[in-house]
Design a protein around this motif. Structure first.
Motif, PDB file in Angstrom:
ATOM      1  N   GLN A 239      54.591  40.592  21.615  1.00  0.00           N
ATOM      2  CA  GLN A 239      55.862  39.861  21.693  1.00  0.00           C
ATOM      3  C   GLN A 239      57.050  40.785  21.955  1.00  0.00           C
ATOM      4  O   GLN A 239      58.060  40.747  21.252  1.00  0.00           O
ATOM      5  CB  GLN A 239      56.088  39.051  20.412  1.00  0.00           C
ATOM      6  N   ASP A 240      56.909  41.621  22.956  1.00  0.00           N
ATOM      7  CA  ASP A 240      57.982  42.532  23.358  1.00  0.00           C
ATOM      8  C   ASP A 240      58.189  42.347  24.858  1.00  0.00           C
ATOM      9  O   ASP A 240      57.381  42.801  25.667  1.00  0.00           O
ATOM     10  CB  ASP A 240      57.590  43.976  23.032  1.00  0.00           C
ATOM     11  N   ASP A 241      59.267  41.665  25.239  1.00  0.00           N
ATOM     12  CA  ASP A 241      59.489  41.318  26.639  1.00  0.00           C
ATOM     13  C   ASP A 241      59.557  42.552  27.535  1.00  0.00           C
ATOM     14  O   ASP A 241      58.989  42.564  28.633  1.00  0.00           O
ATOM     15  CB  ASP A 241      60.775  40.503  26.786  1.00  0.00           C
ATOM     16  N   ASN A 242      60.243  43.577  27.086  1.00  0.00           N
ATOM     17  CA  ASN A 242      60.376  44.786  27.903  1.00  0.00           C
ATOM     18  C   ASN A 242      59.025  45.460  28.120  1.00  0.00           C
ATOM     19  O   ASN A 242      58.722  45.940  29.217  1.00  0.00           O
ATOM     20  CB  ASN A 242      61.352  45.767  27.249  1.00  0.00           C
TER      21      ASN A 242
ATOM     22  N   LEU B 154      54.261  46.488  31.569  1.00  0.00           N
ATOM     23  CA  LEU B 154      52.829  46.360  31.840  1.00  0.00           C
ATOM     24  C   LEU B 154      52.603  45.625  33.161  1.00  0.00           C
ATOM     25  O   LEU B 154      51.705  45.981  33.937  1.00  0.00           O
ATOM     26  CB  LEU B 154      52.139  45.612  30.700  1.00  0.00           C
ATOM     27  N   GLY B 155      53.420  44.613  33.426  1.00  0.00           N
ATOM     28  CA  GLY B 155      53.310  43.899  34.696  1.00  0.00           C
ATOM     29  C   GLY B 155      53.551  44.817  35.879  1.00  0.00           C
ATOM     30  O   GLY B 155      52.860  44.737  36.902  1.00  0.00           O
ATOM     31  N   ASN B 156      54.521  45.702  35.751  1.00  0.00           N
ATOM     32  CA  ASN B 156      54.782  46.676  36.816  1.00  0.00           C
ATOM     33  C   ASN B 156      53.597  47.622  36.990  1.00  0.00           C
ATOM     34  O   ASN B 156      53.260  48.019  38.111  1.00  0.00           O
ATOM     35  CB  ASN B 156      56.046  47.471  36.495  1.00  0.00           C
ATOM     36  N   ALA B 157      52.962  47.970  35.866  1.00  0.00           N
ATOM     37  CA  ALA B 157      51.781  48.836  35.930  1.00  0.00           C
ATOM     38  C   ALA B 157      50.626  48.118  36.623  1.00  0.00           C
ATOM     39  O   ALA B 157      49.900  48.715  37.431  1.00  0.00           O
ATOM     40  CB  ALA B 157      51.374  49.268  34.524  1.00  0.00           C
ATOM     41  N   PHE B 158      50.449  46.830  36.324  1.00  0.00           N
ATOM     42  CA  PHE B 158      49.415  46.042  37.003  1.00  0.00           C
ATOM     43  C   PHE B 158      49.665  46.034  38.516  1.00  0.00           C
ATOM     44  O   PHE B 158      48.734  46.150  39.315  1.00  0.00           O
ATOM     45  CB  PHE B 158      49.413  44.603  36.486  1.00  0.00           C
ATOM     46  N   THR B 159      50.925  45.887  38.883  1.00  0.00           N
ATOM     47  CA  THR B 159      51.273  45.848  40.306  1.00  0.00           C
ATOM     48  C   THR B 159      50.843  47.127  41.015  1.00  0.00           C
ATOM     49  O   THR B 159      50.326  47.085  42.135  1.00  0.00           O
ATOM     50  CB  THR B 159      52.793  45.651  40.470  1.00  0.00           C
ATOM     51  N   ARG B 160      51.041  48.253  40.357  1.00  0.00           N
ATOM     52  CA  ARG B 160      50.663  49.537  40.967  1.00  0.00           C
ATOM     53  C   ARG B 160      49.154  49.693  41.094  1.00  0.00           C
ATOM     54  O   ARG B 160      48.673  50.486  41.916  1.00  0.00           O
ATOM     55  CB  ARG B 160      51.248  50.689  40.154  1.00  0.00           C
ATOM     56  N   GLN B 161      48.395  48.938  40.317  1.00  0.00           N
ATOM     57  CA  GLN B 161      46.940  49.049  40.358  1.00  0.00           C
ATOM     58  C   GLN B 161      46.350  48.535  41.671  1.00  0.00           C
ATOM     59  O   GLN B 161      45.240  48.917  42.053  1.00  0.00           O
ATOM     60  CB  GLN B 161      46.320  48.268  39.194  1.00  0.00           C
ATOM     61  N   TYR B 162      47.087  47.684  42.378  1.00  0.00           N
ATOM     62  CA  TYR B 162      46.557  47.133  43.626  1.00  0.00           C
ATOM     63  C   TYR B 162      46.250  48.224  44.645  1.00  0.00           C
ATOM     64  O   TYR B 162      45.365  48.066  45.490  1.00  0.00           O
ATOM     65  CB  TYR B 162      47.540  46.123  44.224  1.00  0.00           C
ATOM     66  N   ALA B 163      46.967  49.332  44.569  1.00  0.00           N
ATOM     67  CA  ALA B 163      46.748  50.432  45.512  1.00  0.00           C
ATOM     68  C   ALA B 163      45.371  51.068  45.336  1.00  0.00           C
ATOM     69  O   ALA B 163      44.892  51.778  46.228  1.00  0.00           O
ATOM     70  CB  ALA B 163      47.838  51.490  45.336  1.00  0.00           C
ATOM     71  N   LEU B 164      44.719  50.814  44.209  1.00  0.00           N
ATOM     72  CA  LEU B 164      43.417  51.418  43.929  1.00  0.00           C
ATOM     73  C   LEU B 164      42.259  50.630  44.529  1.00  0.00           C
ATOM     74  O   LEU B 164      41.122  51.088  44.504  1.00  0.00           O
ATOM     75  CB  LEU B 164      43.210  51.531  42.411  1.00  0.00           C
ATOM     76  N   TYR B 165      42.546  49.446  45.066  1.00  0.00           N
ATOM     77  CA  TYR B 165      41.486  48.580  45.575  1.00  0.00           C
ATOM     78  C   TYR B 165      41.511  48.522  47.100  1.00  0.00           C
ATOM     79  O   TYR B 165      42.577  48.445  47.709  1.00  0.00           O
ATOM     80  CB  TYR B 165      41.639  47.157  45.025  1.00  0.00           C
ATOM     81  N   THR B 166      40.330  48.539  47.697  1.00  0.00           N
ATOM     82  CA  THR B 166      40.227  48.315  49.129  1.00  0.00           C
ATOM     83  C   THR B 166      40.420  46.822  49.394  1.00  0.00           C
ATOM     84  O   THR B 166      40.212  45.998  48.497  1.00  0.00           O
ATOM     85  CB  THR B 166      38.851  48.758  49.662  1.00  0.00           C
ATOM     86  N   PRO B 167      40.807  46.441  50.621  1.00  0.00           N
ATOM     87  CA  PRO B 167      41.107  45.035  50.901  1.00  0.00           C
ATOM     88  C   PRO B 167      39.976  44.062  50.575  1.00  0.00           C
ATOM     89  O   PRO B 167      40.229  42.920  50.194  1.00  0.00           O
ATOM     90  CB  PRO B 167      41.408  45.046  52.405  1.00  0.00           C
ATOM     91  N   ASN B 168      38.726  44.514  50.722  1.00  0.00           N
ATOM     92  CA  ASN B 168      37.599  43.603  50.490  1.00  0.00           C
ATOM     93  C   ASN B 168      36.933  43.821  49.136  1.00  0.00           C
ATOM     94  O   ASN B 168      35.823  43.348  48.897  1.00  0.00           O
ATOM     95  CB  ASN B 168      36.559  43.745  51.603  1.00  0.00           C
ATOM     96  N   ASP B 169      37.599  44.527  48.229  1.00  0.00           N
ATOM     97  CA  ASP B 169      37.036  44.791  46.905  1.00  0.00           C
ATOM     98  C   ASP B 169      37.132  43.532  46.048  1.00  0.00           C
ATOM     99  O   ASP B 169      38.226  43.071  45.722  1.00  0.00           O
ATOM    100  CB  ASP B 169      37.792  45.943  46.235  1.00  0.00           C
TER     101      ASP B 169
ATOM    102  N   LEU C 108      49.674  37.628  32.436  1.00  0.00           N
ATOM    103  CA  LEU C 108      50.883  38.308  31.982  1.00  0.00           C
ATOM    104  C   LEU C 108      52.134  37.526  32.383  1.00  0.00           C
ATOM    105  O   LEU C 108      53.056  37.353  31.575  1.00  0.00           O
ATOM    106  CB  LEU C 108      50.925  39.724  32.550  1.00  0.00           C
ATOM    107  N   LEU C 109      52.173  37.033  33.616  1.00  0.00           N
ATOM    108  CA  LEU C 109      53.345  36.286  34.082  1.00  0.00           C
ATOM    109  C   LEU C 109      53.539  35.002  33.286  1.00  0.00           C
ATOM    110  O   LEU C 109      54.662  34.511  33.147  1.00  0.00           O
ATOM    111  CB  LEU C 109      53.212  35.977  35.574  1.00  0.00           C
ATOM    112  N   GLN C 110      52.447  34.471  32.769  1.00  0.00           N
ATOM    113  CA  GLN C 110      52.537  33.280  31.920  1.00  0.00           C
ATOM    114  C   GLN C 110      53.374  33.559  30.675  1.00  0.00           C
ATOM    115  O   GLN C 110      54.003  32.653  30.118  1.00  0.00           O
ATOM    116  CB  GLN C 110      51.126  32.843  31.512  1.00  0.00           C
ATOM    117  N   LYS C 111      53.402  34.818  30.251  1.00  0.00           N
ATOM    118  CA  LYS C 111      54.109  35.189  29.018  1.00  0.00           C
ATOM    119  C   LYS C 111      55.548  35.642  29.269  1.00  0.00           C
ATOM    120  O   LYS C 111      56.272  35.941  28.321  1.00  0.00           O
ATOM    121  CB  LYS C 111      53.357  36.326  28.316  1.00  0.00           C
ATOM    122  N   VAL C 112      55.953  35.716  30.535  1.00  0.00           N
ATOM    123  CA  VAL C 112      57.288  36.209  30.887  1.00  0.00           C
ATOM    124  C   VAL C 112      58.229  35.029  31.114  1.00  0.00           C
ATOM    125  O   VAL C 112      57.876  34.060  31.786  1.00  0.00           O
ATOM    126  CB  VAL C 112      57.226  37.086  32.156  1.00  0.00           C
TER     127      VAL C 112
END
Length: 213
Positions: free
Chosen positions: A37-40, A45-60, A73-77
């Motif tokens: 229950q900490d919005d910040n 964490l959401g920003n960290a999830f966003t950066r994770q996309y760079a680790l996946y190939t397009p067809n992964d 996560l967005l459900q909680k924001v």
């Protein structure tokens, strides 16, 4: 995690092992965010999830789980602009030509819709409007064997699933709005004319989720 798994070796014997494990991860994430229950921190964490996309190939196919984690996560924001921005990013990063990723994206949008239904419907309408020219393209396809409808079918299949899961997860308090937005328009008729078998299956799944038998 022990509360979720009594014996991981037994779990591996289950044919739906990966799906079961993914569901437990999503549930664990949801409960963790509720406790914190900490919005910040959640936004970080959401920003960290966003950066994770760079680790996946397009067809992964494993990126399907990342979609769902970000959706939960967005459900909680509460910040709508943040939610919309991450939804846009998630859709841009999703390879909807891969059925597993397409399904993961749809489930993610459904999870977001549980708390931000109007925002999700707004995004889906934007996507649908952007492929509005596909009807004309399909007409041309009857006269040209070289025209490929797969790309359009992939988008319509993804849209059908996203509408379906948005309906599934939408709060019961707004069920009337859900029906008006998902069924009371010509949305379904625009998605029923897909030609590729996997796209047709996606539309059938969406209809089942919408409860239209």
């Amino acid at each position: 995690m022990k509360a979720y798994v009594s014996d991981t070796e037994d779990l591996k014997l289950d044919p739906s092992y990966q799906e079961t494990w993914d569901d437990m991860i999503i549930n664990f994430l949801s409960e963790s965010l509720d406790v914190i229950q900490d919005d910040n921190w959640v936004i970080s964490l959401g920003n960290a999830f966003t950066r994770q996309y760079a680790l996946y190939t397009p067809n992964d196919e494993h990126s399907a789980l990342l979609h769902r984690c970000l959706g939960m996560l967005l459900q909680k924001v509460n910040e709508r602009s943040y939610v919309r921005g991450k939804m846009d990013w998630m859709y841009m990063q999703a390879n909807i030509t891969v059925p597993t990723n397409r399904l993961g994206l749809a489930k993610a949008m459904g999870l977001v819709a549980a708390a931000h239904l109007d925002t999700v419907l707004e995004k889906l309408k934007e996507i649908l409007d952007n492929v509005g020219q596909s009807i004309f393209h399909r007409f041309l396809a009857f006269f040209s064997d070289s025209y490929r409808t797969e790309d359009s079918d992939d988008i319509h299949a993804a849209l059908a699933l996203m509408y379906g899961y948005a309906a599934r997860y939408a709060p019961t308090t707004v069920i009337e709005a859900r029906i008006d937005a998902l069924v009371g328009t010509n949305m379904l008729s625009r998605l029923l004319h897909v030609r590729h078998p996997t796209a047709k299956q996606a539309v059938i799944t969406a209809i089942d989720l919408l409860g239209l038998y």
